[in-house]
Scaffold this motif. Structure first.
Motif, PDB file in Angstrom:
ATOM      1  N   TYR A 151      -9.723  -5.450   0.917  1.00 16.61           N
ATOM      2  CA  TYR A 151      -9.762  -6.591   1.828  1.00 16.61           C
ATOM      3  C   TYR A 151      -9.961  -7.916   1.094  1.00 16.61           C
ATOM      4  N   GLY A 152     -10.738  -7.889   0.025  1.00 16.45           N
ATOM      5  CA  GLY A 152     -11.080  -9.132  -0.645  1.00 16.45           C
ATOM      6  C   GLY A 152     -10.081  -9.601  -1.678  1.00 16.45           C
ATOM      7  N   VAL A 153      -9.222  -8.697  -2.172  1.00 15.36           N
ATOM      8  CA  VAL A 153      -8.236  -9.078  -3.180  1.00 15.36           C
ATOM      9  C   VAL A 153      -6.817  -8.831  -2.660  1.00 15.36           C
ATOM     10  N   VAL A 154      -6.509  -7.582  -2.326  1.00 14.24           N
ATOM     11  CA  VAL A 154      -5.143  -7.242  -1.905  1.00 14.24           C
ATOM     12  C   VAL A 154      -4.761  -7.988  -0.622  1.00 14.24           C
ATOM     13  N   LEU A 155      -5.614  -7.893   0.383  1.00 11.95           N
ATOM     14  CA  LEU A 155      -5.296  -8.551   1.655  1.00 11.95           C
ATOM     15  C   LEU A 155      -5.384 -10.069   1.528  1.00 11.95           C
ATOM     16  N   GLU A 156      -6.308 -10.551   0.714  1.00  7.64           N
ATOM     17  CA  GLU A 156      -6.440 -12.003   0.531  1.00  7.64           C
ATOM     18  C   GLU A 156      -5.198 -12.584  -0.138  1.00  7.64           C
ATOM     19  N   GLU A 157      -4.624 -11.848  -1.084  1.00  5.87           N
ATOM     20  CA  GLU A 157      -3.382 -12.298  -1.721  1.00  5.87           C
ATOM     21  C   GLU A 157      -2.251 -12.377  -0.699  1.00  5.87           C
ATOM     22  N   ALA A 158      -2.221 -11.425   0.234  1.00  7.99           N
ATOM     23  CA  ALA A 158      -1.201 -11.460   1.287  1.00  7.99           C
ATOM     24  C   ALA A 158      -1.396 -12.681   2.181  1.00  7.99           C
ATOM     25  N   LEU A 159      -2.649 -13.013   2.473  1.00  4.06           N
ATOM     26  CA  LEU A 159      -2.930 -14.192   3.295  1.00  4.06           C
ATOM     27  C   LEU A 159      -2.522 -15.469   2.570  1.00  4.06           C
ATOM     28  N   ARG A 249       1.713  -9.254   7.165  1.00  6.08           N
ATOM     29  CA  ARG A 249       2.526  -9.595   5.988  1.00  6.08           C
ATOM     30  C   ARG A 249       2.471  -8.482   4.951  1.00  6.08           C
ATOM     31  N   LEU A 250       1.298  -7.908   4.760  1.00  4.26           N
ATOM     32  CA  LEU A 250       1.157  -6.838   3.783  1.00  4.26           C
ATOM     33  C   LEU A 250       1.931  -5.600   4.212  1.00  4.26           C
ATOM     34  N   GLU A 251       1.937  -5.319   5.500  1.00  4.09           N
ATOM     35  CA  GLU A 251       2.692  -4.167   5.995  1.00  4.09           C
ATOM     36  C   GLU A 251       4.180  -4.335   5.723  1.00  4.09           C
ATOM     37  N   LEU A 252       4.684  -5.559   5.857  1.00  4.84           N
ATOM     38  CA  LEU A 252       6.094  -5.811   5.553  1.00  4.84           C
ATOM     39  C   LEU A 252       6.378  -5.590   4.070  1.00  4.84           C
ATOM     40  N   LEU A 253       5.446  -6.027   3.224  1.00  6.19           N
ATOM     41  CA  LEU A 253       5.625  -5.852   1.783  1.00  6.19           C
ATOM     42  C   LEU A 253       5.603  -4.379   1.392  1.00  6.19           C
ATOM     43  N   GLU A 254       4.787  -3.592   2.098  1.00  2.01           N
ATOM     44  CA  GLU A 254       4.629  -2.183   1.744  1.00  2.01           C
ATOM     45  C   GLU A 254       5.716  -1.294   2.331  1.00  2.01           C
ATOM     46  N   GLN A 255       6.453  -1.801   3.319  1.00  2.00           N
ATOM     47  CA  GLN A 255       7.495  -0.988   3.944  1.00  2.00           C
ATOM     48  C   GLN A 255       8.555  -0.561   2.938  1.00  2.00           C
ATOM     49  N   HIS A 257       8.173   0.048  -0.236  1.00  2.00           N
ATOM     50  CA  HIS A 257       7.657   1.144  -1.054  1.00  2.00           C
ATOM     51  C   HIS A 257       7.644   2.445  -0.268  1.00  2.00           C
ATOM     52  N   THR A 258       7.322   2.357   1.023  1.00  2.00           N
ATOM     53  CA  THR A 258       7.251   3.557   1.852  1.00  2.00           C
ATOM     54  C   THR A 258       8.605   4.233   1.954  1.00  2.00           C
ATOM     55  N   ASN A 259       9.668   3.434   2.019  1.00  2.00           N
ATOM     56  CA  ASN A 259      11.014   3.993   2.150  1.00  2.00           C
ATOM     57  C   ASN A 259      11.514   4.609   0.848  1.00  2.00           C
ATOM     58  N   LYS A 260      10.935   4.179  -0.276  1.00  2.00           N
ATOM     59  CA  LYS A 260      11.435   4.622  -1.572  1.00  2.00           C
ATOM     60  C   LYS A 260      10.642   5.769  -2.175  1.00  2.00           C
ATOM     61  N   SER A 261       9.420   5.987  -1.712  1.00  2.00           N
ATOM     62  CA  SER A 261       8.599   7.017  -2.335  1.00  2.00           C
ATOM     63  C   SER A 261       7.757   7.720  -1.296  1.00  2.00           C
ATOM     64  N   SER A 262       7.338   8.930  -1.632  1.00  2.00           N
ATOM     65  CA  SER A 262       6.530   9.710  -0.714  1.00  2.00           C
ATOM     66  C   SER A 262       5.066   9.581  -1.073  1.00  2.00           C
ATOM     67  N   GLY A 263       4.231  10.113  -0.191  1.00  2.00           N
ATOM     68  CA  GLY A 263       2.801  10.072  -0.439  1.00  2.00           C
ATOM     69  C   GLY A 263       2.158   8.926   0.309  1.00  2.00           C
ATOM     70  N   PRO A 264       0.882   9.090   0.682  1.00  2.00           N
ATOM     71  CA  PRO A 264       0.200   8.058   1.445  1.00  2.00           C
ATOM     72  C   PRO A 264      -0.197   6.878   0.584  1.00  2.00           C
ATOM     73  N   THR A 265      -0.151   5.685   1.172  1.00  2.00           N
ATOM     74  CA  THR A 265      -0.709   4.510   0.522  1.00  2.00           C
ATOM     75  C   THR A 265      -2.130   4.368   1.020  1.00  2.00           C
ATOM     76  N   LYS A 268      -4.849   1.966   4.125  1.00  2.00           N
ATOM     77  CA  LYS A 268      -4.007   1.346   5.141  1.00  2.00           C
ATOM     78  C   LYS A 268      -4.876   0.667   6.179  1.00  2.00           C
ATOM     79  N   TYR A 269      -4.376  -0.433   6.712  1.00  2.00           N
ATOM     80  CA  TYR A 269      -5.123  -1.195   7.690  1.00  2.00           C
ATOM     81  C   TYR A 269      -4.678  -0.816   9.094  1.00  2.00           C
ATOM     82  N   PRO A 270      -5.568  -0.957  10.084  1.00  2.00           N
ATOM     83  CA  PRO A 270      -5.151  -0.728  11.462  1.00  2.00           C
ATOM     84  C   PRO A 270      -4.010  -1.667  11.827  1.00  2.00           C
TER      85      PRO A 270
END
Length: 275
Positions: A151-159, A249-255, A257-265, A268-270
């Motif tokens: 929340y403090g680094v990854v999500l903040e960078e997205a913000l 915004r982060l969910e859009l960025l991660e989509q 990766h989700t389409n290209k590789s398997s396995g959970p990220t 994940k945020y609600p």
């Protein structure tokens, strides 16, 4: 699912996490006596690495061995071959992928290259580990620090990206030139001051040497420091609104990766709801 943004709290005030089944895993970080050099404690082989090697040799799945090694890791930072690894940012946020890089490099070739790449670049591990198991492997202290990083680094960078895009869009509508001042304005909107002023304050408060260039870990700490400033600066409604923007915004960025590789990220945020 409960909307985290509506009940957002400063990282230090995150709710307590249930104790894992295995309560023998160490949760505390050791103190570095001489963080600027390769100290005796850094030169010795850490217990986490020894455990990682042993588990892999015994045929234990690499993701389980990796997480168990992380649970046993106590060094908040170390310097190896001239490179500084800072795993615990400002004493609160756990950069788990940096530690994963350190551990994987020690057993080069023992983990399939494709899976290592998915882990280090996308934060993906095999489907056999879910979020609850991940938490139990790390233990409550490290998991809380991991969430602080999310929340403090990854999500903040997205913000920050959202704010920059909003400012750029407004500038384009007014036919303004795209300059460095755009970044300063976007930071001013989020944190109440331009980036250059905030950076000076951060360096002063954290006693960073302003004569040297900031490392990647320094920049991550700066982002985490900004995150805490923003939480204290604005009212809860503004914080919640900004958090929802960042999640979307982060969910859009991660989509991609989700389409290209398997396995959970992990982490994940609600799903963000409209304000």
């Amino acid at each position: 699912m409960e909307d985290y943004a509506e009940n957002y709290a400063e990282p230090a005030l995150l709710p307590e996490i249930e104790e894992p089944v295995n309560d023998t895993e160490p949760d505390e970080w050791a103190q570095i006596i001489e963080p600027s050099g390769e100290t005796a404690i850094a030169q010795a082989i850490p217990e986490g690495i020894l455990h990682f090697r042993t588990m892999l040799s015994a045929g234990v799945p690499w993701h389980r061995a990796l997480l168990e090694a992380m649970a046993r890791w106590i060094l908040p930072e170390e310097t190896i071959n001239g490179r500084q690894y800072r795993y615990l940012l400002l004493g609160e946020a756990f950069d788990w992928l940096l530690l994963a890089e350190r551990l994987c490099s020690d057993v080069n070739g023992a983990i399939p290259a494709e899976e290592t790449e998915k882990l280090l670049f996308s934060g993906k591990i095999p489907n056999t580990v879910d979020e609850e198991q991940f938490r139990d492997y790390l233990g409550p202290s490290k998991y809380r620090a991991y969430m602080n990083f999310r929340y403090g680094v990854v999500l903040e960078e997205a913000l920050q990206l959202v704010s920059e895009e909003e400012v750029r869009k407004r500038h384009m509508s007014r036919s303004y030139a795209d300059t460095e001042e755009l970044i300063e304005e976007s930071y001013n909107r989020l944190y109440g001051k331009p980036r250059r002023e905030l950076l000076k304050t951060f360096q002063k408060e954290t006693k960073k040497d302003r004569r040297r260039n900031l490392s990647l870990s320094d920049l991550k700490e700066f982002t985490y420091w900004l995150h805490k400033r923003r939480i204290n600066l604005w009212d809860p409604a503004r914080v919640a609104s900004d958090t929802r923007k960042a999640i979307r915004r982060l969910e859009l960025l991660e989509q991609g990766h989700t389409n290209k590789s398997s396995g959970p990220t992990l982490g994940k945020y609600p799903t963000a709801q409209s304000p």
